[in-house]
Scaffold this motif. Structure first.
Motif, mmCIF file in Angstrom:
data_model
loop_
_atom_site.group_PDB
_atom_site.id
_atom_site.type_symbol
_atom_site.label_atom_id
_atom_site.label_comp_id
_atom_site.label_asym_id
_atom_site.label_seq_id
_atom_site.Cartn_x
_atom_site.Cartn_y
_atom_site.Cartn_z
ATOM 1 N N SER A 126 0.828 -1.206 0.000
ATOM 2 C CA SER A 126 0.000 0.000 0.000
ATOM 3 C C SER A 126 0.860 1.252 0.000
ATOM 4 O O SER A 126 0.442 2.309 -0.442
ATOM 5 N N ASN A 127 2.069 1.104 0.514
ATOM 6 C CA ASN A 127 3.021 2.214 0.579
ATOM 7 C C ASN A 127 3.677 2.450 -0.796
ATOM 8 O O ASN A 127 4.464 3.363 -0.966
ATOM 9 N N GLY B 82 -2.851 6.316 -0.341
ATOM 10 C CA GLY B 82 -2.297 5.782 0.901
ATOM 11 C C GLY B 82 -3.319 4.946 1.636
ATOM 12 O O GLY B 82 -4.511 4.977 1.317
ATOM 13 N N ARG B 151 2.968 8.147 7.828
ATOM 14 C CA ARG B 151 3.585 7.330 6.781
ATOM 15 C C ARG B 151 2.802 7.452 5.472
ATOM 16 O O ARG B 151 3.390 7.557 4.387
ATOM 17 N N ALA B 152 1.474 7.441 5.583
ATOM 18 C CA ALA B 152 0.646 7.575 4.375
ATOM 19 C C ALA B 152 0.822 8.972 3.763
ATOM 20 O O ALA B 152 0.971 9.109 2.543
ATOM 21 N N MET B 155 3.901 10.076 1.351
ATOM 22 C CA MET B 155 3.939 9.763 -0.083
ATOM 23 C C MET B 155 3.248 10.845 -0.916
ATOM 24 O O MET B 155 3.142 10.718 -2.128
ATOM 25 N N PRO B 157 0.050 11.529 -1.185
ATOM 26 C CA PRO B 157 -0.966 10.832 -1.979
ATOM 27 C C PRO B 157 -2.103 11.761 -2.394
ATOM 28 O O PRO B 157 -2.257 12.846 -1.835
ATOM 29 N N ILE B 160 -6.388 9.077 0.777
ATOM 30 C CA ILE B 160 -5.975 8.115 1.808
ATOM 31 C C ILE B 160 -7.187 7.297 2.226
ATOM 32 O O ILE B 160 -8.280 7.827 2.451
#
Lengths: 218, 246
Positions: A126-127, B82, B151-152, B155, B157, B160
């Protein structure tokens, strides 16, 4: 007591140490080869590749359920008569030990990887990491930590099991001590004591070395 | 352009229909909460969006990429979407800082320095900068979940997904996690949140989806109105069983 003093003459001790050296190098080569082969087979088993994983699983199960002694016999006596391949005692012993231990290690390695929770792989994917990146950075390092104790004890077994190759006259520790007490039965107990001591030293050092190495890698 | 589009999506496990005829379009910047009883397909729906579950039929577009198309690069989708899990799933062999920097470094090819700077900014956002060098096992559940959100976010994104992010937490730390989620929502992030936190659904969410038996039973652009007067009988029954909604 006199038996012990006589048995441990310089010439006998040197003969024992020569045997120990053969034990060590046959074991060392088998340890390295079986670790590499076992890791590859364990990974293939884990990855559930169509047909391949099942075939390898079957072969591993067969090997794991055979006595090592039979595999040694086969490599030394069976290969020449069935395939015309003649191996010398050292090679036959190394091949037999490697085949047997690879199967054992493959299962340890597969089990180690499977013991890591599926959530770790899901999180890594997912990362955005690829399957191989997820394995390399997240799964295998954790799995390896869990695998160290069983792998070390498997290697210790390997060293002890190499004594079975005395049956094909591999000039290792067990065989050399048999030669010594074969000439004088009074030396039997002193030789047992010497063997116990030498096997203990080799196996103990091996397990300490592996543990230190694993700590470094972590 | 919509962020996520489900068109007649079905998902089967053998004979069991986990998702039935899902039609759902989520726009950028929407905070969608998905509620419903256990086994209603909420998590399955969420997990199809980043390909952790594959759909059986229909069409699913994420960021204009068709997930059923074999040419679609799943890693690229996951780079942009994410996910935060119920059980956190922080990388057990990595420090808190490394948990956050691994993706940006390996996937976005960001330099270590840049990734670490970014991570420190995110750690301040979730209020855990002092935990950077610890291992996940040393943190509490609430702290772990805030790290998982960081952490998500690292990135960068476009959306999420949150899969019951507070269900495994002690009641007294749920607030900390919801507060971080609210901050993320306030920044305009597209969020899809499967949750049992009705307060969050009502206060923070700007859209509410109620699911039961693998179907979307109610889809409301006014969560407050939904909680006042749900139209679907299953939703009425569900809300009736919940003791406390503020």
């Amino acid at each position: 007591m006199q038996n012990f003093i006589d048995a441990y003459s310089w010439i006998n001790l040197r003969f024992l140490l020569e045997g120990m050296w053969v034990t060590i190098y046959v074991s060392a080569i088998s340890v390295v080869l079986s670790f590499i082969i076992g890791a590859v087979l364990g990974l293939i088993r884990y990855m559930k590749i169509k047909y391949l994983s099942a075939v390898i699983g079957l072969i591993i199960d067969i090997i794991r359920n055979l006595p090592l002694l039979l595999i040694i016999f086969f490599m030394y006596f069976g290969l020449p008569s069935t395939f015309g391949i003649r191996l010398n005692t050292v090679t036959a012993a190394i091949v037999a030990l490697t085949v047997f231990e690879s199967a054992m290690l493959a299962e340890i390695i597969r089990g180690g990887i499977q013991s890591i929770s599926g959530g770790q792989m899901e999180a890594a994917r997912s990362n955005g990491l690829t399957y191989l990146q997820a394995m390399w950075y997240i799964i295998l390092p954790q799995a390896f930590r869990n695998m160290v104790p069983p792998i070390v004890s498997q290697f210790v077994s390997l060293v002890k099991d190499s004594s079975l190759a005395t049956i094909i006259l591999l000039p290792e520790l067990m065989y050399h001590s048999q030669i010594i007490y074969g000439q004088n039965t009074n030396y039997m107990i002193p030789m047992f004591v010497a063997m116990a001591f030498l096997y203990f030293v080799v196996c103990f050092l091996l397990s300490q070395l592996s543990k230190a190495l694993a700590r470094r890698l972590n | 352009m919509s962020m996520i589009e489900f068109h007649d999506v079905n998902k089967y496990y053998g004979k069991f229909k986990a998702l039935k005829n899902i039609n759902l379009t989520i726009e950028r910047g929407e905070v969608v909460t998905i509620i419903g009883p256990s086994g209603s397909g909420k998590s399955t729906l969420l997990r199809t969006i980043n390909g952790l579950e594959l759909i059986s039929s229909g069409q699913l577009l994420v960021d204009n990429h068709d997930l059923a198309d074999p040419k679609t690069d799943m890693n690229r989708i996951r780079k942009n979407v994410g996910m935060v899990f119920q059980h956190f799933n922080l990388y057990a062999n990595k420090t808190i800082l490394q948990n956050i920097t691994l993706g940006p470094e390996k996937v976005l090819k960001m330099s270590h320095v840049k990734a670490a700077e970014d991570a420190e900014r995110l750690l301040s956002l979730v209020g855990l900068l002092d935990q950077a060098q610890k291992l996940p096992s040393m943190l509490s559940g609430g702290q772990k979940q805030r790290i998982a959100i960081a952490r998500a976010l690292a990135m960068h994104p476009k959306a999420i997904l949150f899969d019951e992010p507070t269900s495994a937490l002690d009641p007294e730390v749920i607030g900390d996690v919801l507060e971080v989620m609210k901050k993320v929502a306030d920044q305009g992030m597209t969020m899809i949140v499967v949750t049992h936190e009705m307060g969050f659904a009502k206060e923070v969410g700007n859209r509410l989806v109620f699911m039961a038996d693998g179907e979307i039973r109610e889809d409301s652009n006014d969560p407050r109105a939904f909680f006042e007067a749900p139209k679907d009988p299953r939703a009425q029954e569900f809300l009736g069983k919940i003791i406390h909604v503020d």
